[in-house]
Design an enzyme around this catalytic site. Structure first.
Site, PDB file in Angstrom:
ATOM      1  CD  GLU A 149      38.832  36.456  28.313  1.00 32.99           C
ATOM      2  OE1 GLU A 149      39.993  36.851  28.178  1.00 32.99           O
ATOM      3  OE2 GLU A 149      37.983  37.058  29.012  1.00 32.99           O
ATOM      4  CB  THR A 162      41.087  36.709  35.964  1.00 30.02           C
ATOM      5  OG1 THR A 162      41.284  37.997  35.371  1.00 30.02           O
ATOM      6  CG2 THR A 162      39.645  36.308  35.762  1.00 30.02           C
TER       7      THR A 162
HETATM    8  N1  HSE Z   1      33.250  37.729  34.719  1.00 30.98           N
HETATM    9  C1  HSE Z   1      34.655  37.591  34.940  1.00 30.98           C
HETATM   10  C2  HSE Z   1      34.960  37.668  36.420  1.00 30.98           C
HETATM   11  C3  HSE Z   1      35.389  38.679  34.208  1.00 30.98           C
HETATM   12  O1  HSE Z   1      34.443  38.561  37.078  1.00 30.98           O
HETATM   13  O2  HSE Z   1      35.712  36.833  36.924  1.00 30.98           O
HETATM   14  C4  HSE Z   1      36.875  38.521  34.262  1.00 30.98           C
HETATM   15  O3  HSE Z   1      37.315  37.669  33.265  1.00 30.98           O
END
Ligand code: HSE
Length: 315
Positions: A132, A184
């Site tokens: 990840e 992301t």
């Molecule tokens: N918690 C993370 C975010 C989830 O919102 O960036 C995505 O990997």
């Protein structure tokens, strides 16, 4: 008995649950990624093929999260076993459904099965996180629910920092994934580096309310708390097409709340079990289709199980 081939499935996840940025996540029923691992003579993990990704994902073992997770696990075990990986993507990349986490988890679970399950499920966490981290950062809010199922609270990346919360029986979800990708990394760059104390108090209060409501299985209060995020959603809203319209349509059709799933653009509507899930799904679909944007809508719920070994067979 030498196991020659193993296959594992890992579910999609909704990270954050609205207000719980980087600390809360849930596993989604019925959708995820599948990994098949087969032995090869040379040590280490390599990619054999990827299906369902539209040729977007690298086959390079150093770049693919599945091989990175598999190699991290082999290294953790000091194993010189060789594996080749077939990845079947059920999840679109950059969708906010924990696609990279699901591939990492499915790979680690499949390799562990191939080796005769030397590690307990929880002990696969570091290898899954290694996968990840290659694309999404070193946080466990997608990996933990995909690996362990249900709702997880992850206050760190050590196993001791991960708690499974109860699953409210009467909670349904409708997920809509518009046909755009959101990176992301970009969605994280959009976030403020600091927040005012007042916002911090509101945000921590909302997370506390959410955890309390989960323990009481109060879906209305869960939805209210999830939607109370005043920090992350406002900073990311511009990356989510038709967020305001989707929220209005979902609420009008009977949903209790709508939040961004993970880093988006998937949106997650929260429903009481007695609500009209089909009506919410149709209303969300209409928002995008009427604006000439494709989307996939899923009516689902929280998956009690995390990743599953689907098959393991001997030579
Ligand atoms: N918690 C993370 C975010 C989830 O919102 O960036 C995505 O990997």
């Amino acid at each position: 008995m030498v196991i020659a081939r193993a296959e594992a499935f890992a579910p999609a996840t909704v990270a954050n649950m609205g207000v719980g940025f980087d600390i809360l996540g849930l596993a989604v029923e019925g959708v995820g990624d599948t990994v098949i691992v087969e032995r090869r003579p040379q040590p280490g993990a390599v990619m054999k093929s990827i299906e369902g990704d539209g040729s977007k994902i690298s086959l390079d073992a150093d770049k693919n999260v599945a091989t990175i997770a598999a190699n991290a696990l082999l290294q953790q075990l000091g194993s010189d076993v060789g594996v080749e990986i077939t990845l079947k993507k059920g999840l679109p990349i950059g969708s906010g459904l924990g696609s990279s986490a699901a591939s990492s988890v499915a790979a680690a679970v499949a390799v562990n099965a191939l080796l005769g399950e030397p590690l307990a499920r929880e002990e696969l966490l570091p290898a899954c996180l290694a996968g990840e981290a290659a694309v999404s950062g070193y946080h466990a809010d997608n990996v933990a629910p995909s690996l362990l199922g249900g709702i997880t609270l992850t206050t760190g990346t050590e196993l001791s920092s991960i708690r499974k919360l109860p699953i409210p029986a009467n909670m349904r979800l409708v997920l809509v994934t518009p046909a755009v990708e959101v990176s992301t990394a970009l969605a994280r760059k959009a976030l403020p580096a600091t927040i005012p104390l007042k916002q911090m108090v509101h945000q921590t209060g909302s997370v506390a309310q959410l955890v309390d409501a989960i323990y009481r299985a109060d879906v209305r209060a869960i939805a209210h708390a999830m939607a109370s995020d005043e920090v992350v959603e406002p900073a990311r809203a511009h990356l989510m097409p038709y967020l305001a319209e989707a929220r209005e349509a979902a609420l009008a059709a009977g949903a209790l709340a709508l939040v961004i799933s993970g880093a988006g653009p998937t949106l997650c509507a929260v429903l009481d079990g007695d609500s009209d899930s089909e009506g919410v799904a149709l209303a969300l679909e209409k928002v995008y289709l009427s604006r000439d944007m494709g989307c996939v809508v899923r009516q689902t719920s929280i998956a009690a199980n995390g990743a599953l070994v689907l098959d393991s067979s001997s030579a």
